[in-house]
Design a protein around this motif. Structure first.
Motif, PDB file in Angstrom:
ATOM      1  N   LEU A 163       0.853  -1.174   0.000  1.00 39.53           N
ATOM      2  CA  LEU A 163       0.000   0.000   0.000  1.00 39.53           C
ATOM      3  C   LEU A 163       0.890   1.226   0.000  1.00 39.53           C
ATOM      4  O   LEU A 163       1.713   1.393   0.906  1.00 39.53           O
ATOM      5  N   GLU A 164       0.771   2.046  -1.030  1.00 42.60           N
ATOM      6  CA  GLU A 164       1.574   3.268  -1.183  1.00 42.60           C
ATOM      7  C   GLU A 164       3.071   2.985  -1.043  1.00 42.60           C
ATOM      8  O   GLU A 164       3.806   3.716  -0.393  1.00 42.60           O
ATOM      9  N   GLY A 165       3.506   1.892  -1.644  1.00 40.46           N
ATOM     10  CA  GLY A 165       4.927   1.561  -1.690  1.00 40.46           C
ATOM     11  C   GLY A 165       5.477   0.885  -0.457  1.00 40.46           C
ATOM     12  O   GLY A 165       6.661   0.570  -0.411  1.00 40.46           O
ATOM     13  N   SER A 182      -0.890   0.686  11.193  1.00 48.12           N
ATOM     14  CA  SER A 182       0.280   1.359  10.652  1.00 48.12           C
ATOM     15  C   SER A 182       0.800   2.357  11.679  1.00 48.12           C
ATOM     16  O   SER A 182       0.003   3.035  12.334  1.00 48.12           O
ATOM     17  N   PRO A 183       2.113   2.472  11.795  1.00 48.02           N
ATOM     18  CA  PRO A 183       2.670   3.476  12.704  1.00 48.02           C
ATOM     19  C   PRO A 183       2.624   4.892  12.104  1.00 48.02           C
ATOM     20  O   PRO A 183       2.833   5.863  12.810  1.00 48.02           O
ATOM     21  N   ASP A 184       2.318   5.004  10.817  1.00 47.84           N
ATOM     22  CA  ASP A 184       2.284   6.290  10.121  1.00 47.84           C
ATOM     23  C   ASP A 184       0.915   6.953  10.309  1.00 47.84           C
ATOM     24  O   ASP A 184      -0.091   6.446   9.814  1.00 47.84           O
ATOM     25  N   LYS A 196      -5.841   8.418   6.500  1.00 41.56           N
ATOM     26  CA  LYS A 196      -6.372   8.229   5.145  1.00 41.56           C
ATOM     27  C   LYS A 196      -7.211   6.963   5.021  1.00 41.56           C
ATOM     28  O   LYS A 196      -8.251   6.959   4.358  1.00 41.56           O
ATOM     29  N   TYR A 197      -6.787   5.874   5.652  1.00 42.40           N
ATOM     30  CA  TYR A 197      -7.432   4.565   5.464  1.00 42.40           C
ATOM     31  C   TYR A 197      -8.208   4.061   6.681  1.00 42.40           C
ATOM     32  O   TYR A 197      -8.953   3.093   6.562  1.00 42.40           O
TER      33      TYR A 197
END
Length: 58
Positions: free
Chosen positions: A11-13, A34-36, A42-43
């Motif tokens: 997902l997104e690289g 995700s840690p981001d 966004k998701y």
């Protein structure tokens, strides 16, 4: 693949690991973490991935 199966996907690289929450005809709803914060915003820790794009069983 069955519901509850752990899979990896891109997902997104970036490569993520998640769990299939629902299976559709040509895609899967996958829950993941995700840690981001941008990815989470966004998701919301859910994404639909096409079977053609690639979902790999762990």
């Amino acid at each position: 693949m069955d519901i509850g199966t752990q899979v990896t996907f891109i997902l997104e690289g970036q490569t993520y690991t998640g769990t299939i929450a629902k299976s559709y005809t040509n895609s899967y709803l996958i829950t993941f973490t995700s840690p981001d914060p941008a990815i989470v915003d966004k998701y919301h820790n859910k994404v639909i991935i096409s079977q053609k794009q690639g979902v790999y069983d762990i």
